[in-house]
Design a protein around this motif. Sequence first.
Motif, PDB file in Angstrom:
ATOM      1  N   UNK A 249       0.882  -1.175   0.000  1.00 45.62           N
ATOM      2  CA  UNK A 249       0.000   0.000   0.000  1.00 45.62           C
ATOM      3  C   UNK A 249       0.916   1.221   0.000  1.00 45.62           C
ATOM      4  N   UNK A 250       0.770   2.075  -1.007  1.00 41.51           N
ATOM      5  CA  UNK A 250       1.737   3.156  -1.212  1.00 41.51           C
ATOM      6  C   UNK A 250       1.155   4.513  -0.859  1.00 41.51           C
ATOM      7  N   UNK A 251       1.953   5.300  -0.168  1.00 39.46           N
ATOM      8  CA  UNK A 251       1.656   6.712   0.071  1.00 39.46           C
ATOM      9  C   UNK A 251       2.517   7.516  -0.896  1.00 39.46           C
ATOM     10  N   UNK A 252       1.870   8.050  -1.922  1.00 35.11           N
ATOM     11  CA  UNK A 252       2.589   8.839  -2.924  1.00 35.11           C
ATOM     12  C   UNK A 252       2.761  10.262  -2.408  1.00 35.11           C
ATOM     13  N   UNK A 253       4.003  10.706  -2.369  1.00 34.08           N
ATOM     14  CA  UNK A 253       4.317  12.014  -1.792  1.00 34.08           C
ATOM     15  C   UNK A 253       4.796  12.958  -2.891  1.00 34.08           C
ATOM     16  N   UNK A 254       4.086  14.067  -3.054  1.00 36.35           N
ATOM     17  CA  UNK A 254       4.522  15.126  -3.956  1.00 36.35           C
ATOM     18  C   UNK A 254       5.345  16.121  -3.148  1.00 36.35           C
ATOM     19  N   UNK A 255       6.597  16.400  -3.576  1.00 37.53           N
ATOM     20  CA  UNK A 255       7.437  17.313  -2.788  1.00 37.53           C
ATOM     21  C   UNK A 255       6.762  18.672  -2.629  1.00 37.53           C
ATOM     22  N   UNK A 256       6.894  19.235  -1.448  1.00 38.55           N
ATOM     23  CA  UNK A 256       6.343  20.567  -1.215  1.00 38.55           C
ATOM     24  C   UNK A 256       7.197  21.606  -1.931  1.00 38.55           C
ATOM     25  N   UNK A 257       6.572  22.655  -2.464  1.00 39.61           N
ATOM     26  CA  UNK A 257       7.354  23.688  -3.140  1.00 39.61           C
ATOM     27  C   UNK A 257       8.187  24.500  -2.145  1.00 39.61           C
TER      28      UNK A 257
END
Length: 427
Positions: A249-257
């Motif tokens: 089960x994956x938690x996809x993380x978008x980097x914060x700007x």
Amino acid sequence: MKGRLLICLFLLLSCRGISQPCTLSVTLSQSAPAICSGNNVVLTASTSGGITPFIYTWSTGETTPSITVDKAGTYSVSVSDKTPGCQPVKKSITIATSATPVAPTASGVTVCPNSPATLTAIAPGGNYQWYDQAVGGNFLANGATYVTPSITANTVFYVETTVNGCTSTRTAVSVALISKPSVRGASICGGNVATLSVSKGDSYAWYDAPAGGNLVGTSQTFTTPVLTITTTYYVVVITNGCVSAPTPVTANVTPSPQAPTAANIVVCSGSSANLHANAPAGSFNWYNVPTGGIPLISSPDYTTPPLTVTTIYYVATSLNSCESSRTQVTVTVNPIPLAPATQSVTICYGTSASLTATATPSGTYQWFDAAAGGNLLATGVTYNTPVLQNSTTYYVQVNNGGCTSSRTPVNILVNPQLLAPSASGSI
């Protein structure tokens, strides 16, 4: 030569009136034990011995070796052959009718992968037969209970029953594997937690590695720690005693700007501040709280309302649906200084006046020749006027950190010029 002798012997015996033995034998068979609802039964007369051709006479009037009947009753057949002097052989058979039984009642089951299933037919009774196809197929077993081989995929078996010689249609009996857990990952922005979940089961175990690893949760949902990179966790679910394989089960993380930069500003009380944010990419959201809240405006620039006290604002960069940490921007509000006290000075005609501002606030005193605008005449607490012949008004204000008071008039009253005295001399 031997055949010719036999023929001669036969002719000789015939001529002398000696009969041959009757060897014809007849048996009756039926294709089913009974006539089932809506069906028929084939009756067949089988012969042995005797001399062909045979003649068949059925009680129905038919003359073939086999006949088809669809009613209960007793059927007979008379079979004769060509043996001289032999009587026809008669046989009878009784056929009953029977209702076709209803299809068996049997429930499907769910099993663990690579495990056998036990299937049971509970009605209507009779002799149960198990198959691998709805029609035809391979016969698997007799009996009300059937234990399947190990099941590796969802499979359907079929069972029929025979009662009083009649066979029912087949009932499909499904064997399903315990399904693989259905999981739901999450997509978050860097610096936040993610909530992961799994479909229903009896118990749950969350791990941070596909094998071994640390047990990090035991509920149907799992809330991760704060994440800055995409991370995969693994859940094991036990359902009806079946233990699933670890499911990712994956938690996809978008980097914060990148957080924006913005300069602090100083304004005078009652003024607005013009704030501006900069960042390499993204848009900007302005807030009046350090976390949460609703943006005041989405723009690189924000003009505050008129302020009377020092106020803190916050600005964040928004990019790819993610928001950076908030940058604090302070608007320092300086008070408006008190205006100097009004004063009046009286001087003589043709003299100058030395004016001194009568106020205590700190700041720089500025002297003007008009109530608004005009010329800056001097800076300082004291101002020495030029020589004056007429009453004149000057104005003084206080400037403290860029904040300026209102201007205070300083009135200079010039006394009229005195005439020189006249005098007469004596001779």
